[in-house]
Design a protein around this motif. Structure first.
Motif, PDB file in Angstrom:
ATOM      1  N   SER A  60       0.795  -1.227   0.000  1.00 57.86           N
ATOM      2  CA  SER A  60       0.000   0.000   0.000  1.00 57.86           C
ATOM      3  C   SER A  60       0.830   1.280   0.000  1.00 57.86           C
ATOM      4  O   SER A  60       0.290   2.364   0.155  1.00 57.86           O
ATOM      5  N   GLY A  61       2.130   1.183  -0.199  1.00 63.76           N
ATOM      6  CA  GLY A  61       2.965   2.378  -0.168  1.00 63.76           C
ATOM      7  C   GLY A  61       3.098   3.071  -1.511  1.00 63.76           C
ATOM      8  O   GLY A  61       2.849   2.479  -2.563  1.00 63.76           O
ATOM      9  N   THR A  62       3.481   4.345  -1.457  1.00 57.61           N
ATOM     10  CA  THR A  62       3.738   5.137  -2.660  1.00 57.61           C
ATOM     11  C   THR A  62       5.121   5.754  -2.546  1.00 57.61           C
ATOM     12  O   THR A  62       5.437   6.414  -1.545  1.00 57.61           O
ATOM     13  N   LEU A  63       5.946   5.544  -3.552  1.00 54.86           N
ATOM     14  CA  LEU A  63       7.289   6.113  -3.604  1.00 54.86           C
ATOM     15  C   LEU A  63       7.353   7.105  -4.749  1.00 54.86           C
ATOM     16  O   LEU A  63       7.057   6.774  -5.891  1.00 54.86           O
ATOM     17  N   GLU A  64       7.720   8.341  -4.403  1.00 51.20           N
ATOM     18  CA  GLU A  64       7.912   9.383  -5.404  1.00 51.20           C
ATOM     19  C   GLU A  64       9.406   9.663  -5.475  1.00 51.20           C
ATOM     20  O   GLU A  64      10.030   9.944  -4.462  1.00 51.20           O
ATOM     21  N   VAL A  65       9.982   9.543  -6.668  1.00 53.33           N
ATOM     22  CA  VAL A  65      11.402   9.817  -6.865  1.00 53.33           C
ATOM     23  C   VAL A  65      11.514  11.112  -7.653  1.00 53.33           C
ATOM     24  O   VAL A  65      11.011  11.208  -8.776  1.00 53.33           O
ATOM     25  N   THR A  66      12.137  12.136  -7.038  1.00 50.08           N
ATOM     26  CA  THR A  66      12.362  13.392  -7.743  1.00 50.08           C
ATOM     27  C   THR A  66      13.758  13.353  -8.354  1.00 50.08           C
ATOM     28  O   THR A  66      14.706  12.899  -7.719  1.00 50.08           O
ATOM     29  N   VAL A  67      13.852  13.813  -9.589  1.00 48.16           N
ATOM     30  CA  VAL A  67      15.114  13.761 -10.330  1.00 48.16           C
ATOM     31  C   VAL A  67      15.449  15.175 -10.789  1.00 48.16           C
ATOM     32  O   VAL A  67      14.745  15.748 -11.621  1.00 48.16           O
ATOM     33  N   LYS A  68      16.524  15.727 -10.210  1.00 52.05           N
ATOM     34  CA  LYS A  68      16.963  17.087 -10.543  1.00 52.05           C
ATOM     35  C   LYS A  68      18.463  17.092 -10.758  1.00 52.05           C
ATOM     36  O   LYS A  68      19.149  16.133 -10.436  1.00 52.05           O
TER      37      LYS A  68
END
Length: 179
Positions: A60-68
């Motif tokens: 049930s988890g959500t992983l958001e990966v930001t790429v900068k």
């Protein structure tokens, strides 16, 4: 005859001991598996020839990966992939990087953290993709991790001319390039 409840204990995805069940159809509900959605009633059937049963539940988890990049600019294209440490075992499908973000749904997590890795399967024209898997420890239901793309570099030669008098070449000196 009333249905009976059977508790099956798991460790690392396998039952810790065999469970003897009479032939028949059973339903199961996950309620005590950390990081996974409660509910999800599913059924399986035990036949006289059954020796193992494969069950699946949804995390049930959500992983958001930001790429900068190092200037804080978002990467405009590419894809991210969940994997093991070497990148040899890929989990699920790759996710497109949109506006500097790749989002993975249904990711398992525990308070102690579940370790896995993310790698980049491409980047925009101005950046180098991160092909070495980066460590992620999923410890919250909703988590954001940041990765840094290096800007591509090019070897350049410069020439300099006088801005007011064509043909006059400045003598010797240095300019500082900033950016």
């Amino acid at each position: 005859m009333a249905a009976s409840d059977y508790t099956i204990n798991f460790q690392n995805g396998s039952s810790t001991q065999p469970v003897t069940l009479p032939v028949g159809t059973y339903s199961f509900v996950s309620t005590t598996i950390s990081g996974y959605a409660d509910g999800g009633i599913a059924q399986f059937t035990v036949e006289p020839t059954s020796t193992s049963i494969a069950l699946s539940i949804s995390a049930s988890g959500t992983l958001e990966v930001t790429v900068k990049d190092d200037l804080g600019n978002s990467i405009t294209s590419g894809a991210m992939q969940l994997s093991n440490q070497s990148g040899g075992s890929l989990y699920g499908v790759e996710k497109a990087i949109t506006n500097g973000v790749a989002t993975f749904g249904n990711v398992p997590y525990t308070a102690a953290g579940i370790g896995f890795y993310v790698a980049q399967n491409g980047s925009d024209a101005n950046h180098n993709a991160i092909t070495t898997p980066q460590t992620v420890s999923m410890a919250q239901k909703s988590q954001t991790e940041a990765v840094l793309n290096e800007r591509k570099t090019t070897s350049l030669n410069f020439t300099m001319a006088d801005a007011n008098y064509a043909g006059i070449t400045p003598v010797t000196g240095a300019l500082v390039v900033n950016g």
